[in-house]
Each structure stands twice: as C-alpha cells, then as structure tokens.
Design a protein around this motif. Structure first.
Motif, PDB file in Angstrom:
ATOM      1  N   ARG A   1      -0.817  -4.874  -3.109  1.00 46.31           N
ATOM      2  CA  ARG A   1      -0.856  -3.474  -4.173  1.00 46.31           C
ATOM      3  C   ARG A   1      -2.709  -3.082  -4.346  1.00 46.31           C
ATOM      4  O   ARG A   1      -2.657  -2.900  -5.425  1.00 46.31           O
TER       5      ARG A   1
ATOM      6  N   GLU B   1      -0.711  -2.790   1.293  1.00 44.91           N
ATOM      7  CA  GLU B   1       0.609  -2.386   0.317  1.00 44.91           C
ATOM      8  C   GLU B   1       1.148  -3.270  -0.544  1.00 44.91           C
ATOM      9  O   GLU B   1       1.113  -3.232  -1.056  1.00 44.91           O
ATOM     10  N   GLU B   2       1.609  -4.353   0.201  1.00 46.43           N
ATOM     11  CA  GLU B   2       1.580  -5.365  -0.266  1.00 46.43           C
ATOM     12  C   GLU B   2       1.469  -6.314  -0.887  1.00 46.43           C
ATOM     13  O   GLU B   2       1.965  -6.380  -2.312  1.00 46.43           O
TER      14      GLU B   2
ATOM     15  N   TYR C   1      -6.067   7.405   1.698  1.00 46.15           N
ATOM     16  CA  TYR C   1      -4.948   7.204   2.869  1.00 46.15           C
ATOM     17  C   TYR C   1      -3.999   7.924   2.958  1.00 46.15           C
ATOM     18  O   TYR C   1      -3.771   8.827   1.272  1.00 46.15           O
TER      19      TYR C   1
ATOM     20  N   ASN D   1      -3.030  -2.479   6.994  1.00 48.29           N
ATOM     21  CA  ASN D   1      -2.581  -1.341   6.267  1.00 48.29           C
ATOM     22  C   ASN D   1      -1.412  -1.843   5.016  1.00 48.29           C
ATOM     23  O   ASN D   1      -0.538  -1.955   4.157  1.00 48.29           O
TER      24      ASN D   1
ATOM     25  N   LYS E   1       5.788  -7.095   7.684  1.00 47.51           N
ATOM     26  CA  LYS E   1       5.550  -7.915   6.321  1.00 47.51           C
ATOM     27  C   LYS E   1       5.073  -8.870   6.173  1.00 47.51           C
ATOM     28  O   LYS E   1       3.536  -9.252   6.008  1.00 47.51           O
TER      29      LYS E   1
ATOM     30  N   LYS F   1      -3.579  -0.598  -2.343  1.00 56.60           N
ATOM     31  CA  LYS F   1      -3.680   1.180  -1.081  1.00 56.60           C
ATOM     32  C   LYS F   1      -4.727   1.461  -1.860  1.00 56.60           C
ATOM     33  O   LYS F   1      -5.621   2.524  -0.824  1.00 56.60           O
ATOM     34  N   SER F   2      -4.462   1.718  -3.141  1.00 58.50           N
ATOM     35  CA  SER F   2      -5.536   2.696  -3.944  1.00 58.50           C
ATOM     36  C   SER F   2      -6.993   2.171  -4.079  1.00 58.50           C
ATOM     37  O   SER F   2      -7.880   3.109  -4.134  1.00 58.50           O
TER      38      SER F   2
ATOM     39  N   SER G   1      -8.228   3.017  -0.645  1.00 59.66           N
ATOM     40  CA  SER G   1      -8.497   3.806  -0.752  1.00 59.66           C
ATOM     41  C   SER G   1      -9.684   4.868  -0.647  1.00 59.66           C
ATOM     42  O   SER G   1     -10.198   5.215  -0.276  1.00 59.66           O
TER      43      SER G   1
END
Length: 380
Positions: free
Chosen positions: A339, A336-337, A75, A332, A253, A341-342, A345
């Motif tokens: 956690r 993020e909220e 991302y 998305n 969110k 994302k990593s 990705s």
C-alpha cells in the motif's frame, strides 16, 4: 524562443489516437532532437504507431511497450508516458538490433561501434560540441537475450554509462515490443547513444539485503531461464520451504516479496522469479544455471531507499529537470501489496520521474531485476 526544458507527458485516454494526440501536445514540437514514448500493450499497437507517425511527423520517436507507465502525474496502467528532448541540449545516435533469437556477439559489437562513430560525428558537426553522454537500451522483455546483448554493448561503449529497461506486456508475459522508425518490433532492441551538454548521472537501487539462507540450483535450462531443481528437490517446493511458505500457492506477489540474490563480483544482485510452472519448475527473469548459489533476500524500507537515492542524486547533479525511470514490475507489485503506491507515485511526481515498469533492467554491462534504474538529468 524555443524552451530548453525537457518535456514530460502522459495520457490515460483509452483511444490510441486521442492518447497520442494528448501526449504530442505535451512533449512534441519542431525543435525536438527526438522523443521517447512508453506504451501500454492494451492499445492496438498498429493504431498507436500510425498516430505517432501522424502527430510527430519527422521527429524521431523511440520507445517500447510496458508493464505500467510512469507519467508526470504518477503511476498509471493502460496509457502512455513520454519525453521530448530539445535539440538545443540533446542529440541521439540510434541503432536497432533485430532477430535477437539469432544473437551474434560480433554483429552486436560492430553495430555498437557504428553508432558510436555516428554519435561522435553528429556531436562534432552540431551545436553541442564535445559534450558528454549516456546510452539508453530498450529490449524486448520476452527475448531472453538481455544478458548477452547488454554485456556485448556495455563492454564496447568505452566507459559511456548505460541504463535501460526490458519492454513489458502488462502481467501477461506474452509478447513485448520496442518502437523504432515508426513501428513496433519484437525480438529486437533499440540502443540510443544520447549526447548532452547537461549534467547527468546514471543510477541503480534496490531495497534488498542478503540473508544467511542459501540454496543451490541443481537442475536448470539456461536457454529458457528455467530452474527444475533446487537442492536436488523440485524447485518450487524447495523455494517455498526456504522462504517459510511450504504448501502455500506461489504467485508473482510472493516472488516480489521474497526474491533471491546471486553474488557477482563481490556484490549481490536480485534474480527475480517470473512464474511457477505446472511441473514445479520456476521461470526466472534473469540468466540462471546449474551450480549457482542463490541467497534468500530480505527487504528494507523501499520508500526510504528511494528518498535516500534522490538526495544522493541531487547532491551530484542538482535539482532534476527529468529522471528517466525503469522500475521493475515486481517492485511495482510489492509497492501495491504494501500500500505504498500513492506515496511512491507522489515522490516520482516531485522528482520529475517519467518512464515505465519493466520486465528487467540494464545497468552498465549487466541485466538485473527488481531494481529502480535510470538517469537523472539536471536543469538547462
């Protein structure tokens, strides 16, 4: 000898000519049938268009603006992602739908039929022979015409599977654009009928299930996708009460974590909320009307849902050469909220996903929300 592998690329360079030049080095070449480019709205779009015309030359390039990009390195936000399709295994028959505000079913059907005829002619005259294919639809995400458009196109394609995404404008929800014939165009959509000798499979997944909590839309403006009343109460206040957040400020969110669903044809589909308005009405990203029964949704494990999807797709197609991914912007936000994302990705990198974050997704003849939708393409 030209490679037959699909080319995946991305750039987070801040200057548009540098970004397009970097992307072209990764995905360009004289042996391409066409290319896809997904572009952050943070760029000067006239400069991006000029750079694409310069670097890609005679190669046909299609794409759109985004609410985030999915690159071969995961991302990003504020860059470019792209795909190059080798002519040895792919051909494309495109059509551009303009002036969506004056949408006409008959015109849409006729344009789709002409594109289908062009695809059949190019397949017969080219090296691919009677190959199979799929449709990719990119739509201005602020046009409020996705439902009518995808329904008319999907029902005209005679079984050709269709997927796609609605172009984004970051989190601004101002203006979004598709890219076709060397320029960015709003109030428009581009349909790509893609022929290939490769194995492929289209897909859609979401990580929500319905609960027992129901609500009825009792006041709405269908044209604007705006709900004024739920259960005869101000829409935002009643929604907040039903999801256990009475009196608390609503935000994207919150909407990402607490979507609502509608039952269509025996299946539940998310109807995502874009924003709360000053008059306590709610603007949706999908069609909404009075009398619709909405069901509060509950999330399940998003990461495990994706892993299960990729296992299933690999059973059907084998290891992916590429997955074109259309990932809803509200997913998305939730990623993020939470956690994640990593982790998501890294999973996308592993599975060769390239695409963009959308304002909604198209699947077969439906416009949907808060899904991960796309097509897996197998190895040469």
């Amino acid at each position: 000898m030209p490679t037959t592998q699909l080319r995946r690329g991305g750039s987070d360079a801040a200057e548009p000519w540098s970004a397009v030049g970097e992307l072209h080095r990764q995905i360009g070449g004289p042996d391409l049938a066409f290319a896809l480019v997904f572009c952050s709205p943070q760029y000067d779009l006239s400069e991006v268009a000029a750079a694409i015309r310069h670097h890609f030359g005679d190669t046909r390039v299609f794409g759109c603006t985004t609410a985030g990009e999915i690159t071969p390195f995961g991302y990003i936000s504020g860059g470019l992602s792209g795909i190059g399709f080798p002519a040895s295994d792919f051909a494309v028959a495109p059509t551009l739908f303009q002036d969506l505000k004056d949408f006409k079913i008959a015109t849409t059907i006729e344009q789709t039929r002409l594109a289908m005829a062009a695809r059949a002619e190019s397949a017969e005259s080219g090296s691919l022979g009677p190959s199979d294919g799929f449709a990719l639809l990119l739509v201005d995400g602020m046009s409020v015409r996705e439902e009518q458009l995808v329904s008319a196109i999907g029902n005209t394609l005679n079984g050709t599977p269709l997927v796609g995404g609605s172009a984004g404008d970051g989190m601004n929800f101002g203006r979004s654009y598709v890219f076709c014939d060397g320029r960015f165009v709003d109030d428009a959509a581009v349909l790509l009928l893609i022929t290939t000798r490769r194995r492929f499979s289209v897909f859609k997944t979401e990580h929500f299930v319905p609960t027992d909590c129901k609500m009825v839309v009792t006041g709405a403006d269908l044209e604007q996708r705006r709900v004024y009343e739920i259960n005869a109460e101000p829409a935002a206040m009643e929604y907040a009460r039903l999801v256990g957040l009475a009196g608390k400020p609503l935000s994207p969110k919150i909407f990402a974590a607490h979507p609502v669903m509608v039952r269509v044809g025996g299946q539940y589909h998310v109807r995502a909320i874009q924003k709360v308005n000053p008059d306590n009405s709610l603007t949706f990203l999908c069609a909404i009307d009075e009398g619709i029964v909405l069901t509060v949704a509950k999330g399940v494990d998003l990461l495990e849902d994706l892993k299960s999807l990729f296992r299933r797709l690999q059973r059907d197609v084998g290891p992916p050469d590429l997955i074109i991914g259309c990932d809803c912007v509200l997913r998305n936000l939730e990623i993020e909220e939470r956690r994640l994302k990593s982790a998501v990705s890294d999973l996308f990198v592993e599975q060769h996903v390239v695409g963009f974050c959308t304002y909604g997704e198209q699947y077969m003849s439906m416009h949907v929300n808060q899904t991960f939708t796309g097509v897996i393409i197998g190895a040469p």
